[in-house]
Motif scaffolding. Structure first.
Motif, PDB file in Angstrom:
ATOM      1  N   ARG A  76      15.793  -2.018  63.021  1.00  0.00           N
ATOM      2  CA  ARG A  76      15.475  -0.590  63.063  1.00  0.00           C
ATOM      3  C   ARG A  76      15.333  -0.036  61.642  1.00  0.00           C
ATOM      4  O   ARG A  76      14.394   0.714  61.352  1.00  0.00           O
ATOM      5  N   HIS A  79      11.978  -1.092  60.228  1.00  0.00           N
ATOM      6  CA  HIS A  79      10.855  -0.331  60.774  1.00  0.00           C
ATOM      7  C   HIS A  79      10.813   1.092  60.204  1.00  0.00           C
ATOM      8  O   HIS A  79       9.733   1.601  59.887  1.00  0.00           O
ATOM      9  N   ILE A  80      11.952   1.713  60.076  1.00  0.00           N
ATOM     10  CA  ILE A  80      12.000   3.068  59.517  1.00  0.00           C
ATOM     11  C   ILE A  80      11.510   3.069  58.071  1.00  0.00           C
ATOM     12  O   ILE A  80      10.709   3.916  57.669  1.00  0.00           O
ATOM     13  N   HIS A  82       9.491   0.928  56.562  1.00  0.00           N
ATOM     14  CA  HIS A  82       8.051   0.685  56.483  1.00  0.00           C
ATOM     15  C   HIS A  82       7.245   1.862  57.020  1.00  0.00           C
ATOM     16  O   HIS A  82       6.158   2.151  56.506  1.00  0.00           O
ATOM     17  N   SER A  83       7.763   2.545  58.012  1.00  0.00           N
ATOM     18  CA  SER A  83       7.079   3.744  58.519  1.00  0.00           C
ATOM     19  C   SER A  83       7.048   4.820  57.439  1.00  0.00           C
ATOM     20  O   SER A  83       6.022   5.489  57.239  1.00  0.00           O
ATOM     21  N   PHE A  84       8.143   4.975  56.741  1.00  0.00           N
ATOM     22  CA  PHE A  84       8.209   5.945  55.658  1.00  0.00           C
ATOM     23  C   PHE A  84       7.195   5.598  54.567  1.00  0.00           C
ATOM     24  O   PHE A  84       6.457   6.463  54.092  1.00  0.00           O
ATOM     25  N   TYR A  85       7.104   4.341  54.174  1.00  0.00           N
ATOM     26  CA  TYR A  85       6.138   3.921  53.158  1.00  0.00           C
ATOM     27  C   TYR A  85       4.705   4.160  53.630  1.00  0.00           C
ATOM     28  O   TYR A  85       3.855   4.607  52.868  1.00  0.00           O
ATOM     29  N   TYR A  86       4.440   3.893  54.901  1.00  0.00           N
ATOM     30  CA  TYR A  86       3.100   4.097  55.440  1.00  0.00           C
ATOM     31  C   TYR A  86       2.732   5.573  55.401  1.00  0.00           C
ATOM     32  O   TYR A  86       1.627   5.942  54.995  1.00  0.00           O
ATOM     33  N   ILE A  87       3.641   6.438  55.820  1.00  0.00           N
ATOM     34  CA  ILE A  87       3.388   7.880  55.796  1.00  0.00           C
ATOM     35  C   ILE A  87       3.188   8.339  54.356  1.00  0.00           C
ATOM     36  O   ILE A  87       2.278   9.123  54.058  1.00  0.00           O
ATOM     37  N   CYS A  90      -0.258   7.289  53.201  1.00  0.00           N
ATOM     38  CA  CYS A  90      -1.323   8.089  53.845  1.00  0.00           C
ATOM     39  C   CYS A  90      -1.456   9.452  53.187  1.00  0.00           C
ATOM     40  O   CYS A  90      -2.572   9.942  52.972  1.00  0.00           O
TER      41      CYS A  90
END
Length: 94
Positions: A76, A79-80, A82-87, A90
């Motif tokens: 978890r 995933h959090i 990597h989601s933060f890095y993706y956002i 972007c």
């Protein structure tokens, strides 16, 4: 204990996989002591049976759940992160 009166190695490996690391050394030490006493009192075969039974008794859902929750928490967090890095990427690109 002599060489031929050691507890089953597979039971120790199972315990190592299931037991929380902070409890493992102490627990195996206690089980080995009990095994040595049992070999003297009831014989090697019965002592091996008791050893395996004690290891299997330790395989309770509580400790299995701790192990699974630990892995789930790590996944978890991954995933959090990597989601933060993706956002972040972007918003920087846009």
């Amino acid at each position: 204990m002599t060489n031929h009166s050691l507890p089953p190695a597979w039971a120790d490996r199972l315990l190592g996989w299931l037991c929380p690391p902070q409890l493992l050394e102490e627990l195996i030490g206690d089980l080995h002591e009990q095994f040595a006493d049992d070999v003297v009192r009831v014989g090697e075969q019965k002592a091996r049976q008791r050893y395996v039974l004690e290891v299997l008794k330790f395989c309770r859902p509580y400790f299995l759940r701790l192990r699974i929750q630990s892995k789930t928490r790590i996944i978890r967090q991954h995933h959090i992160r990597h989601s933060f890095y993706y956002i972040l990427i972007c918003f920087v690109i846009i």
